[in-house]
Motif scaffolding. Structure first.
Motif, PDB file in Angstrom:
ATOM      1  N   ALA A 158       0.711  -1.267   0.093  1.00 47.57           N
ATOM      2  CA  ALA A 158      -0.325   0.205   0.057  1.00 47.57           C
ATOM      3  C   ALA A 158       0.773   1.315   0.181  1.00 47.57           C
ATOM      4  O   ALA A 158       0.530   2.337  -0.816  1.00 47.57           O
ATOM      5  CB  ALA A 158      -0.890   0.027   1.158  1.00 47.57           C
ATOM      6  N   VAL A 159       1.990   1.213   0.708  1.00 48.08           N
ATOM      7  CA  VAL A 159       2.949   2.383   0.892  1.00 48.08           C
ATOM      8  C   VAL A 159       3.582   2.636  -0.629  1.00 48.08           C
ATOM      9  O   VAL A 159       3.635   3.694  -0.992  1.00 48.08           O
ATOM     10  CB  VAL A 159       3.870   2.389   1.982  1.00 48.08           C
ATOM     11  N   ARG A 160       3.838   1.432  -1.035  1.00 53.90           N
ATOM     12  CA  ARG A 160       4.348   1.763  -2.528  1.00 53.90           C
ATOM     13  C   ARG A 160       3.376   2.279  -3.551  1.00 53.90           C
ATOM     14  O   ARG A 160       3.757   3.112  -4.335  1.00 53.90           O
ATOM     15  CB  ARG A 160       4.994   0.485  -2.977  1.00 53.90           C
ATOM     16  N   GLU A 161       2.204   1.882  -3.518  1.00 56.63           N
ATOM     17  CA  GLU A 161       1.075   2.112  -4.321  1.00 56.63           C
ATOM     18  C   GLU A 161       0.849   3.689  -4.190  1.00 56.63           C
ATOM     19  O   GLU A 161       0.732   4.442  -5.119  1.00 56.63           O
ATOM     20  CB  GLU A 161      -0.038   1.537  -4.219  1.00 56.63           C
ATOM     21  N   ILE A 162       0.788   4.007  -2.704  1.00 57.68           N
ATOM     22  CA  ILE A 162       0.534   5.689  -2.675  1.00 57.68           C
ATOM     23  C   ILE A 162       1.504   6.390  -3.193  1.00 57.68           C
ATOM     24  O   ILE A 162       1.189   7.452  -3.596  1.00 57.68           O
ATOM     25  CB  ILE A 162       0.075   5.709  -1.067  1.00 57.68           C
ATOM     26  N   ALA A 163       2.739   6.123  -2.640  1.00 59.11           N
ATOM     27  CA  ALA A 163       4.020   6.960  -2.900  1.00 59.11           C
ATOM     28  C   ALA A 163       4.106   6.820  -4.587  1.00 59.11           C
ATOM     29  O   ALA A 163       4.375   7.829  -5.205  1.00 59.11           O
ATOM     30  CB  ALA A 163       5.076   6.537  -2.336  1.00 59.11           C
ATOM     31  N   GLY A 164       4.206   5.592  -5.301  1.00 60.66           N
ATOM     32  CA  GLY A 164       4.624   5.633  -6.606  1.00 60.66           C
ATOM     33  C   GLY A 164       3.390   5.956  -7.442  1.00 60.66           C
ATOM     34  O   GLY A 164       3.673   6.529  -8.343  1.00 60.66           O
ATOM     35  N   GLY A 165       2.214   6.033  -7.124  1.00 58.45           N
ATOM     36  CA  GLY A 165       1.148   6.499  -7.850  1.00 58.45           C
ATOM     37  C   GLY A 165       0.954   8.068  -7.440  1.00 58.45           C
ATOM     38  O   GLY A 165      -0.398   8.655  -7.758  1.00 58.45           O
ATOM     39  N   HIS A 166       1.562   8.630  -6.679  1.00 54.87           N
ATOM     40  CA  HIS A 166       1.502  10.147  -6.385  1.00 54.87           C
ATOM     41  C   HIS A 166       0.247  10.327  -5.901  1.00 54.87           C
ATOM     42  O   HIS A 166      -0.426  11.523  -6.154  1.00 54.87           O
ATOM     43  CB  HIS A 166       1.832  10.819  -7.542  1.00 54.87           C
ATOM     44  N   LEU A 167      -0.490   9.457  -4.798  1.00 58.41           N
ATOM     45  CA  LEU A 167      -1.857   9.874  -4.260  1.00 58.41           C
ATOM     46  C   LEU A 167      -1.660  10.898  -3.176  1.00 58.41           C
ATOM     47  O   LEU A 167      -2.736  11.652  -2.604  1.00 58.41           O
ATOM     48  CB  LEU A 167      -2.523   8.682  -3.963  1.00 58.41           C
ATOM     49  N   LEU A 168      -0.419  11.051  -2.677  1.00 55.15           N
ATOM     50  CA  LEU A 168      -0.231  11.892  -1.704  1.00 55.15           C
ATOM     51  C   LEU A 168       1.086  12.686  -1.887  1.00 55.15           C
ATOM     52  O   LEU A 168       2.069  12.023  -2.325  1.00 55.15           O
ATOM     53  CB  LEU A 168      -0.253  11.345  -0.417  1.00 55.15           C
ATOM     54  N   LEU A 169       1.329  13.828  -1.538  1.00 51.52           N
ATOM     55  CA  LEU A 169       2.515  14.619  -1.712  1.00 51.52           C
ATOM     56  C   LEU A 169       3.418  13.915  -0.829  1.00 51.52           C
ATOM     57  O   LEU A 169       3.141  13.534   0.313  1.00 51.52           O
ATOM     58  CB  LEU A 169       1.960  16.111  -1.448  1.00 51.52           C
ATOM     59  N   PRO A 170       4.559  14.073  -1.241  1.00 52.24           N
ATOM     60  CA  PRO A 170       5.727  13.488  -0.453  1.00 52.24           C
ATOM     61  C   PRO A 170       6.124  14.470   0.632  1.00 52.24           C
ATOM     62  O   PRO A 170       5.854  15.698   0.371  1.00 52.24           O
ATOM     63  CB  PRO A 170       7.046  13.348  -1.499  1.00 52.24           C
ATOM     64  N   ALA A 171       6.403  13.894   1.903  1.00 48.92           N
ATOM     65  CA  ALA A 171       6.374  14.851   3.076  1.00 48.92           C
ATOM     66  C   ALA A 171       7.465  14.140   4.019  1.00 48.92           C
ATOM     67  O   ALA A 171       7.614  12.960   4.201  1.00 48.92           O
ATOM     68  CB  ALA A 171       5.072  15.110   3.647  1.00 48.92           C
ATOM     69  N   GLN A 172       7.701  15.401   5.083  1.00 51.61           N
ATOM     70  CA  GLN A 172       8.596  14.693   5.967  1.00 51.61           C
ATOM     71  C   GLN A 172       7.785  14.044   7.378  1.00 51.61           C
ATOM     72  O   GLN A 172       8.224  13.464   8.036  1.00 51.61           O
ATOM     73  CB  GLN A 172       9.541  15.734   6.757  1.00 51.61           C
TER      74      GLN A 172
END
Length: 417
Positions: A158-172
């Motif tokens: 799920a983490v890979r899909e959310i990050a890879g699919g740009h479903l959320l902005l990358p953040a600290q």
């Protein structure tokens, strides 16, 4: 475009401004024209992009979704009424078509046939739209469930899909927001699920990369790529526009892999909102819970009054318990500072001393003992979160600020010392 085309065709036939809402009361389409004006109710829905509270109440009151014929809803205070048609696909309600009622006593048969035919096509068109949206929503639901779940493999996926699919902005930092519906609070007649979905649509709209949310059971979960403080939380809750909705935020975490912890914290904070609205109001943040971080994890459903200390149980059962509990809570909250406690309660100090003496007599405890005060403070907090003595404590304000009652002019020398 398919739904819009049907709406325009029907407008050409009726020469009446049209509004189409989906089953979640979100605006899907409205007729476009220059020579015919939408009425005030329609304009409100076009501007807000959703059905108004009045529209939702009318659908419930006139049981529109159960009708297979157009329902004529009279206007308020002599204003114009509306005709509402329930849209369906294979018997499933997919939305509503609404337009001003200008037909006098009876809708002409030819006009009724045109409305019915257009409604059938609109019902199918909305089903196709909702299917596409549900596919997207279902995918988000699966991803969020994966991120929050215990299975490490599903969480990694799920983490890979959310990050890879740009479903959320990358953040600290990431935080989790949880929304619920306050039990027993009057609403517009909408189901809790619909209320939460409408709230979610406002603060986590589909396609936004600034938040990712979904309704899971009796709560809505939103993952936000930043820390959320108390002011942010209050603003987000206000943005939902729903008086029945409550909210809580978990603490910030450093990665999506850790969001599960923030979600757990948010649910604990929401438990505080449910159990102590007098203290928390409609929203609470994990970062502001203090000692309640631990207390709210107690199994309150398995606890009863018999689990409280005997001394507190005697106090809760005594005459004038609201007055005495309020005095005790103020005294304990100020660390045993009777001067400050009397100021907060707007009481004369001798009145406060008398009430504390009554507490000491009833409980058999020495309030000058710091460890006793600590134990009582904890026990009172647990009792509040359990809901024990809620009626007594809820009426304490009116009883406690009335001034010096007859005979309340004694002093408590042990506490003064």
């Amino acid at each position: 475009m398919y739904v819009d085309a049907i709406v325009q065709e029907l407008f050409t036939r009726l020469r009446a401004p049209l509004i189409v809402l989906d089953a979640d009361m979100e605006l899907v389409a409205h007729s476009i024209h220059q020579d015919v004006e939408h009425d005030a109710a329609q304009v409100a829905m076009i501007v807000s992009r959703r059905g108004t509270t009045g529209a939702i109440e009318s659908l419930e009151r006139y049981r529109v979704k159960y009708s297979t014929e157009p329902v004529r809803i009279p206007g308020k205070d002599g204003g114009p009424g509306h005709v509402v048609v329930t849209l369906r696909s294979s018997g499933t309600v997919t939305g509503y078509l609404s337009f001003p009622d200008r037909f006098g006593t009876v809708i002409p048969p030819e006009t009724l046939r045109a409305i019915t035919a257009a409604a059938a096509r609109l019902g199918e068109g909305l089903w196709e739209k909702s299917l596409d949206r549900r596919r997207g929503r279902e995918h988000v639901r699966q991803l969020i469930e994966g991120v929050l779940g215990r299975d490490q493999h599903l969480r990694d996926y799920a983490v890979r899909e959310i990050a890879g699919g740009h479903l959320l902005l990358p953040a600290q930092q990431y935080s989790t927001l949880v929304l619920g519906v306050r039990p027993g609070r009057s609403g517009s007649g909408s189901s809790p699920h619909m209320t939460l979905q409408q709230a979610l649509n406002r603060i986590a709209p589909a396609g936004s990369t600034r938040s990712l949310g979904v309704v899971l059971g009796e709560e809505a979960v939103v993952i936000i790529p930043r820390a959320i403080d108390s002011a942010d939380l209050a603003a987000l809750l206000a943005e939902t526009g729903a008086e029945t909705v409550i909210a809580a935020a978990g603490g910030p975490v450093g990665s999506l892999e850790e969001v599960r912890r923030s979600h757990r914290q948010a649910r604990i904070a929401l438990n505080g909102v449910l159990r102590d609205p007098a203290n928390y109001g409609d929203c609470a943040s994990w970062q502001d819970l203090g000692d309640d971080r631990l207390l709210l994890q107690l199994p309150f459903e398995e606890m009863g009054p018999e689990d409280l200390p005997d001394a507190l149980r005697r106090l809760l059962a005594t005459r004038n318990a609201p007055m005495l509990i309020e005095a005790l809570q103020a005294y304990l909250a100020t660390g045993g500072n009777a001067v400050e406690a009397s100021r907060r309660l707007h009481l004369h100090r001798s009145t406060l001393y008398y009430r504390l003496e009554r507490v000491a007599t009833c409980t058999g405890l020495d309030l000058a003992d710091g460890s006793v005060r600590q134990e009582l403070h904890l026990a009172l907090r647990v009792a509040t979160l359990m809901g024990v003595g809620k009626q007594a404590q809820g009426t304490a304000g009116s009883a406690g600020t009335a001034g010096t009652a007859a005979g309340e002019d004694f002093t408590l020398s042990a506490i003064r010392a």
